[in-house]
Design a protein around this motif. Structure first.
Motif, PDB file in Angstrom:
ATOM      1  N   ASN A 111       0.834  -1.213   0.000  1.00  0.00           N
ATOM      2  CA  ASN A 111       0.000   0.000   0.000  1.00  0.00           C
ATOM      3  C   ASN A 111       0.862   1.254   0.000  1.00  0.00           C
ATOM      4  O   ASN A 111       1.922   1.244   0.616  1.00  0.00           O
ATOM      5  CB  ASN A 111      -0.896   0.016   1.262  1.00  0.00           C
ATOM      6  CG  ASN A 111      -2.088  -0.881   1.084  1.00  0.00           C
ATOM      7  OD1 ASN A 111      -2.788  -0.782   0.082  1.00  0.00           O
ATOM      8  ND2 ASN A 111      -2.304  -1.775   2.051  1.00  0.00           N
ATOM      9  N   PRO A 112       0.448   2.307  -0.716  1.00  0.00           N
ATOM     10  CA  PRO A 112      -0.884   2.552  -1.279  1.00  0.00           C
ATOM     11  C   PRO A 112      -1.144   1.926  -2.648  1.00  0.00           C
ATOM     12  O   PRO A 112      -2.243   2.129  -3.161  1.00  0.00           O
ATOM     13  CB  PRO A 112      -0.927   4.085  -1.386  1.00  0.00           C
ATOM     14  CG  PRO A 112       0.493   4.461  -1.634  1.00  0.00           C
ATOM     15  CD  PRO A 112       1.310   3.495  -0.838  1.00  0.00           C
ATOM     16  N   LEU A 113      -0.196   1.226  -3.238  1.00  0.00           N
ATOM     17  CA  LEU A 113      -0.459   0.622  -4.555  1.00  0.00           C
ATOM     18  C   LEU A 113      -1.488  -0.499  -4.421  1.00  0.00           C
ATOM     19  O   LEU A 113      -1.368  -1.353  -3.541  1.00  0.00           O
ATOM     20  CB  LEU A 113       0.839   0.088  -5.159  1.00  0.00           C
ATOM     21  CG  LEU A 113       1.931   1.118  -5.426  1.00  0.00           C
ATOM     22  CD1 LEU A 113       3.129   0.458  -6.101  1.00  0.00           C
ATOM     23  CD2 LEU A 113       1.424   2.261  -6.298  1.00  0.00           C
ATOM     24  N   LYS A 114      -2.476  -0.476  -5.319  1.00  0.00           N
ATOM     25  CA  LYS A 114      -3.561  -1.464  -5.298  1.00  0.00           C
ATOM     26  C   LYS A 114      -3.557  -2.252  -6.612  1.00  0.00           C
ATOM     27  O   LYS A 114      -3.083  -1.745  -7.633  1.00  0.00           O
ATOM     28  CB  LYS A 114      -4.920  -0.750  -5.178  1.00  0.00           C
ATOM     29  CG  LYS A 114      -5.065   0.182  -3.988  1.00  0.00           C
ATOM     30  CD  LYS A 114      -5.305  -0.574  -2.701  1.00  0.00           C
ATOM     31  CE  LYS A 114      -5.597   0.412  -1.561  1.00  0.00           C
ATOM     32  NZ  LYS A 114      -5.448  -0.234  -0.248  1.00  0.00           N
ATOM     33  N   THR A 159       1.752   3.616   2.861  1.00  0.00           N
ATOM     34  CA  THR A 159       0.669   3.914   3.803  1.00  0.00           C
ATOM     35  C   THR A 159       1.096   3.559   5.221  1.00  0.00           C
ATOM     36  O   THR A 159       0.831   4.300   6.172  1.00  0.00           O
ATOM     37  CB  THR A 159      -0.586   3.127   3.397  1.00  0.00           C
ATOM     38  OG1 THR A 159      -0.907   3.450   2.036  1.00  0.00           O
ATOM     39  CG2 THR A 159      -1.781   3.495   4.276  1.00  0.00           C
ATOM     40  N   GLU A 171      -6.686   4.904  -5.038  1.00  0.00           N
ATOM     41  CA  GLU A 171      -5.530   4.621  -4.179  1.00  0.00           C
ATOM     42  C   GLU A 171      -5.264   5.777  -3.216  1.00  0.00           C
ATOM     43  O   GLU A 171      -4.933   5.562  -2.045  1.00  0.00           O
ATOM     44  CB  GLU A 171      -4.286   4.348  -5.039  1.00  0.00           C
ATOM     45  CG  GLU A 171      -4.303   2.971  -5.721  1.00  0.00           C
ATOM     46  CD  GLU A 171      -3.151   2.754  -6.707  1.00  0.00           C
ATOM     47  OE1 GLU A 171      -2.826   1.601  -6.991  1.00  0.00           O
ATOM     48  OE2 GLU A 171      -2.599   3.765  -7.213  1.00  0.00           O
TER      49      GLU A 171
END
Lengths: 306, 306, 306, 306
Positions: free
Chosen positions: B272-275, C86, C118
């Motif tokens: 995260n934050p990559l989804k 994050t 995101e």
């Protein structure tokens, strides 16, 4: 099937002026003749190089007729007829057709940014008024409008819009064009420093003012590509790259005029507000052009034969 | 003479994570192995694809060691060691050298835009602290600094800065590099959709994450260029162009992970934050990847042989 | 109702280093003290000016604690806690809250360009882990992502995202923000040369490093706006405009450090690869700063009083 | 001392056409009359709004004469005379002067990007051929040339170049202009959404097509600024901001024509390729314009008095 009359090197003559800023038709014809006899595969008067937007209607007509007459059918002609209004574009397209042009080139000139629908209606109206092919020309830097591949796809549905000229200077755009418009699309490169990349990408031709100065190199590059000889094409391209960059950076009419003088040719005058290159720029051009000089066939010698 | 250990297709592995966002070293090794046995001419861990900036120092070190160990000298390795501060860059460069890296890649990461002098001092300090070659990497989109050809020329005067990676996505920049830095300069293309144009322009190699998905096509393109077969290179390029565009548009780690899953491979998780790609994007990727699937050698089969 | 703890001039201290590139906490506290006693309405450590991305976790924590301790509740504090991942952002946000920060500032740092979803998930996760307000910060030049007004609207639905800092440098963006987000939206200007236009547009405050050098002028500008005296605000703005432009053009940490030295204050060292201004730049700064010097209250004098 | 005949709201009439694309002089005069009686401080025919580049020489002359005649000296007139060639620009500038124009506006139209020296020579030649003041107009989006503050400084040395119109849309440019050209420079804002910021920055006037639709609001904004009432100016600006954005986004001639129809006024036709707004766009405009309608003085009522 689509009528696609152009391939290879399509040469753009400048429109020379006299010292009193009148169009010099006699000199213009000499220039056109040089382009034909040095091997251009097509001649395109009244492009950006030919300072189309700086000319009156009468001047445009005189240039059109002089060019077609001088070429005399030896190679196809592509006449620029772009205008801000639809009415005037139709007027000049019809004139070119009657004068014997092989095809016309149209960029969606725009002061007020046109919507896609306005652009389609513009091409539609012009195309319906002539029967010769149209090359749709995308050059956001001069027209103020960037025609997307999707818009060009719409334009290609008009029967006599058969060719695309791309001058964004981004080879990725050409890749996208070819993928989205299909392998059979006829697209032409209008960005000189992109000549090698565009041919590698599959461009049918190269619209260029460079043959005014280095025709042999320009045509050799195209020949190498046709012979599938990438190494040779690459070497020829790098030989001429500095010149291609220079003439684009300084503005084609100014740079070509200066280059012609350096080659011992008559280059004519410019129309104000355009001014000759500065002395410093001329020296820079000489440094670039000198080593290529043997590559440019002496025109006098050639013309003496016609 | 300059030591230039890379040519051809330099493959960038992703750094996979477990469901708990820990680096999955075992899976990473499997990925590296696939890249080697499917023909990559070099392996480059800890690039953008390898999400270098998202990793802790310890994670970077573990990835470096795992990669070099797995590659086992079969092809050269190029380890990313870029960092905002000079001190940290030196730290990681030294680590990579001790771990056995063939070379390191360094982009002038910058939060505060660096001056040319600051960039030269940065490379100077790092270069002086190691003895393996450095690839200087220009990618203004991620580093925030566009290194001019003039600046790159200065960097190349540092003895062990021997290679340039260019990712502006503009082929004209590569032409300029080659003209200004000399024909013998070793430059590498980092912009996937520019693969054909860059090889046509004379690039020594192609730095790419695409071999994670379509290694055979990537290598075939390079081979066609080496065979001086432009037509074949052009055809191979257009076959893979949509995939190259897609993985760049969606972000390499996200796109590669989704592509691996579509190919029946383990792709690992993202940090995260990559989804993950959306369902719609996955379908789009499947449409592009399916016709190329036979082009990608099934890894299980290959790995079983090692 | 939304908790909006800031208005007016929010001052950004630099993070000074010793000659050995260690954070100089003692000097940092002196700098914070100057900002407080010269009238800043809020103090924001670990911003771009505070070189947040160049610091280790331990250094960030030490700076956070030192700032909050020194301010001692005299004005609110806004601590920068942005991070690429994050998990790390949550870590630093929690630390800031525990240390007593009034609010935290978060920019969606991105190496891989984040999608809107995101970004929302990132803020959501951080916001859920703390109870103090968040200022969402838009600065595409440093983060690589331009958050649209529509995206900011989504972020403002998160209960403790209560403030927007805008640093695109385009006042039209602020107009659009205010129209689309509603008159009650709390937005802050982060582009120094836009200070006048932003206040005219209704900005609640000005996030700026300028009070390190010219606090009296900065605060006088805000006061003139509050007194609805446009003429005075305009005159005060033009007095400080050249300095605002200069510190932005040269990079805030470098320019502030040089300015402090010119003012007879201790400016500390920079961390490599950042280097001091060149001699020529220092002279340029002196020319700009000298006429404003009387506008900057001598710190020694002030500090002696505390 | 420089002759500066304009301040406040300088209103730009559209050039309306009949259904057959002829210029509708009668309707044009009605439009000019509305602008005068609703309070404009100056009238500027043949600007972008007046579709100058789409008109023939004869049409330009007819519009010039009709405007000056209708205004009848009640307020000053500013006639657009820009042309690609110097010769034609001189021709139209002389015509405007003879017809009684107060001043002329000149943008350096350029197909081939002009050098600074070419631009200075162009203005020099035109200025020498007339004795009324010239407003130099910078709008790179339409002219293709961005005149730097340094270039504008050179132009202002020509005795009858007395005013600058800035339309880059960047308020920082205006700040720089004022700092570099001196406080006494007369500069005018040509970017509608920048109206508030420009007045805050010290602009002498606002060149705008908005008074065709909402004259009372436009003038009230200027009055608030003159009364040094920033709060009132801000409130008035935000009232009209959506309309200002809309007419710019959709193109002034198209948007003004649609707005006039919505107000119950005759808007005339457009010249191809420009087309009316789509139905959806008209509805969008209605939503924006309706709440402001009471702010626009009913023209019939007013004109009945003249």
């Amino acid at each position: 099937m689509k009528h696609i009359p152009f391939h290879g090197v399509i040469a753009y003559p400048v429109t020379p002026f006299t010292g009193k800023e009148k169009v010099d038709i006699a000199l213009f014809k000499t220039m056109v003749e040089r382009l034909v006899i040095t091997g251009a595969h097509g001649i395109a008067p009244l492009g950006s190089t030919g300072v189309l937007p700086y000319l009156s209607d009468e001047e445009k007509e005189a240039v059109t007729e002089a060019c077609i007459q001088q070429v005399g059918g030896r190679v196809p002609t592509l006449v620029g007829v772009s205008n801000l209004t639809t009415e005037k574009t139709i007027y000049h397209a019809r004139f070119a057709e009657r004068a014997g042009a092989t095809a016309v080139m149209i960029i969606p000139m725009s002061y007020w940014k046109l919507t896609d629908d306005e652009i389609v209606a513009h091409y539609d109206a012009v195309a319906a008024s002539i029967s010769i092919p149209i090359m749709a020309y995308n050059n956001p830097a001069t027209s103020g409008v960037d025609m997307s591949p999707a818009l060009l796809k719409r334009l290609l549905k008009i029967p006599n819009v058969t060719m695309i000229k791309e001058s964004t200077g981004d080879v990725q755009r050409m890749h996208t064009l070819r993928k989205e418009l299909g392998e059979e699309v006829a697209f032409y490169n209008g960005a000189n420093p992109l000549a090698l990349a565009a041919f590698a990408a599959g461009a049918n031709g190269w619209c260029t003012a460079a043959p005014n100065l280095i025709p042999a190199l320009n045509i050799a590059l195209y020949d190498a590509v046709r012979e599938n000889d990438l190494e040779k094409a690459q070497q020829l391209f790098y030989e001429q790259f500095d010149l291609l960059k220079f003439i684009v950076a300084k503005g084609l009419p100014r740079a070509v005029k200066a280059g012609l003088t350096l080659l011992g040719e008559e280059g004519g005058h410019l129309r104000n507000p355009l001014k000759p290159l500065t002395d410093k720029e001329v020296i820079e051009l000489e440094t670039i052009l000198s080593p290529l000089r043997e590559r440019s066939i002496p025109a006098q010698q050639l013309i003496s034969g016609c």
